[in-house]
Design an enzyme around this catalytic site. Structure first.
Site, PDB file in Angstrom:
ATOM      1  N   ASP A  79       0.825  -1.209   0.000  1.00 36.00           N
ATOM      2  CA  ASP A  79       0.000   0.000   0.000  1.00 36.00           C
ATOM      3  C   ASP A  79       0.862   1.263   0.000  1.00 36.00           C
ATOM      4  OD1 ASP A  79      -2.028   1.841   0.191  1.00 36.00           O
ATOM      5  OD2 ASP A  79      -2.427   1.493   2.302  1.00 36.00           O
ATOM      6  N   ASP A 101      -1.469   5.570  -7.228  1.00 36.55           N
ATOM      7  CA  ASP A 101      -1.794   4.716  -6.094  1.00 36.55           C
ATOM      8  C   ASP A 101      -1.652   3.244  -6.456  1.00 36.55           C
ATOM      9  OD1 ASP A 101      -2.802   4.257  -3.441  1.00 36.55           O
ATOM     10  OD2 ASP A 101      -4.730   3.735  -4.324  1.00 36.55           O
TER      11      ASP A 101
END
Length: 444
Positions: free
Chosen positions: A117, A317
């Site tokens: 992440d 992302d």
């Protein structure tokens, strides 16, 4: 499935004790610290379900991306979420999307499967003794069985960088909350991490900070925890240097095994670079325009600019599968795609989906379809072919994998748009490099 998963982990590391030497200080060129990445839908993933069909996988990707997009916006706006962090998949039904990294910790090294992440900083994994933990695919790490584990004292600077840290019996404790009610708490510690290297050996780095979670509620699944890759000081990225790179192959191919994540000064930094700006620990880029084939779309430059009030901006992302554009960019792209599709495939109605859908097969019916290019500052381009621009929703139907922003006119460059690229982050140089490549070539 379990056999494939275990074989894959064995291919990631050999645990011969004679190999666990750190990189020699006489080597001037740093070795790359490599970990394989496993996509949720891969046959090598403990989540892999052969009964899932195309529609199931598409629904998971869409729901997870929408939840992630909404959460990112709220974090940037400073909306109270009872959290200092953000991670992929924060809604119970969709928390298992994205990529997982296999990193071994401790002495002897114990593999841990962590959700990658770029939107969070702290690396945490479940640890014994567990007062409230979920079942995971790999054994839960037990600190007393490692000769190199130490709890972090409250006086350590890393303690102040942890989410909601506090002092308990002179040891640094942390607590991490998430929007869906998930709560993670435990103690910070230091431990030896073991990585692959560029010459197919392994190397170990001692005294890296991690979160040892003894209580986890609201989280379930087969992974062991979260691998935070944000720019936070406590993140693994900053502990081993200031660079990292990842390469995503085609996520539609469940057999693909060459996805990888590389840490340290030996990260593969190739291709042209574009500036990054770090806000709330997230990575923002300067997107100047979007082209379809040779046609530059009529989009006002300010559409991609973040305002002083925090509206807009372009974020890259690793936890969002789809890509999101503000209406000022989505509408021109949507109109051009519809124009090109007219007479090529049949437009179908899908009221629950905000982008156009079509009857057809991507690889069969879109041969020769123009590439959509995101043009970033310094002449850096991210090219989306049909495999990156469209997502299969059934055997004979597909939809555009670019959606209008859910809120606040924010652009999010998701995983599908980054397929077949090596994306390299240089935090010291405030830049991101992009190079289109088959990830398998990086293994040579």
């Amino acid at each position: 499935m379990a056999v494939l998963f275990n074989l894959f982990l064995l291919s990631c590391f050999t645990t011969s004790t004679t190999s666990l030497a750190t990189t020699s200080p006489t080597i001037t060129k740093p070795k790359r610290l490599v970990t394989k990445l496993i996509h949720h839908n891969s046959v090598y993933s403990p989540y892999y379900n052969p009964k899932d069909n195309i529609a199931d996988r598409a629904r998971h990707a869409i729901d997870s991306s929408n939840a992630r997009s909404d959460y990112i916006w709220k974090k940037i706006q400073g909306v109270s979420l009872d959290t200092d962090d953000v991670r992929a998949g924060v809604i119970a039904e969709t928390k298992h999307e994205g990529f997982m990294a296999n990193i071994s910790i401790g002495s002897p090294p114990v593999p841990q499967l962590l959700v990658m992440d770029t939107g969070s900083g702290l690396l945490w994994t479940q640890c014994q003794p567990c007062t409230h933990c979920f079942t995971q695919a790999l054994p839960i790490f037990n600190p007393p069985e490692s000769s190199t584990y130490s709890t972090l004292p409250c006086t350590s600077p890393s303690c102040y960088r942890a989410p909601s840290s506090n002092c308990q019996a002179s040891h640094c404790a942390f607590k991490q909350g998430y929007i869906d009610g998930t709560s993670v708490s435990g103690f910070l510690g230091t431990e030896k991490f073991t990585f692959e290297t560029s010459d197919e050996g392994i190397t170990s780095i001692p005294n890296l900070v991690l979160g040892c979670a003894n209580s986890v509620s609201g989280f379930s699944g087969q992974s062991s925890g979260i691998l935070g890759l944000a720019a936070d000081k406590i993140s693994l990225v900053n502990q081993v240097g200031s660079k990292f790179s990842y390469c995503f192959g085609p996520i539609r191919d469940p057999q693909y095994s060459h996805n990888q994540l590389i840490f340290g000064e030996g990260a593969i930094i190739q291709g042209s670079s574009t500036p990054i700006e770090i806000l709330a620990g997230l990575y923002f880029l300067t997107l100047e325009s979007i082209s379809v084939g040779e046609k530059k779309l009529d989009i006002l430059p300010e559409v991609f600019t973040m305002t002083p009030a925090g509206k807009g901006g372009v974020m890259i992302d690793s936890g969002t599968t789809l890509t999101y554009l503000p209406r000022g960019a989505f509408d021109p792209l949507n109109a051009e795609v519809l124009r090109l599709m007219d007479g090529l495939v049949q437009l179908v109605s899908r009221p629950s989906y905000a982008a156009p859908c079509f009857n057809g097969v991507i690889n069969r019916d879109l041969v020769g379809f123009p590439v959509v290019t995101f043009n970033f500052a310094n002449g850096v381009d991210l090219a989306l072919d049909v495999e990156s621009l469209f997502i299969e929703t059934s055997p004979n139907q597909f939809c555009m994998a670019v959606l209008p922003s859910i809120a606040n006119d924010m652009t999010i460059i998701g995983v599908m748009a980054q397929q077949n690229y090596n994306i390299a982050y240089d935090l010291a140089g405030n830049s991101v490099s992009m190079e289109r490549i088959d990830c398998e070539l990086l293994e040579s």
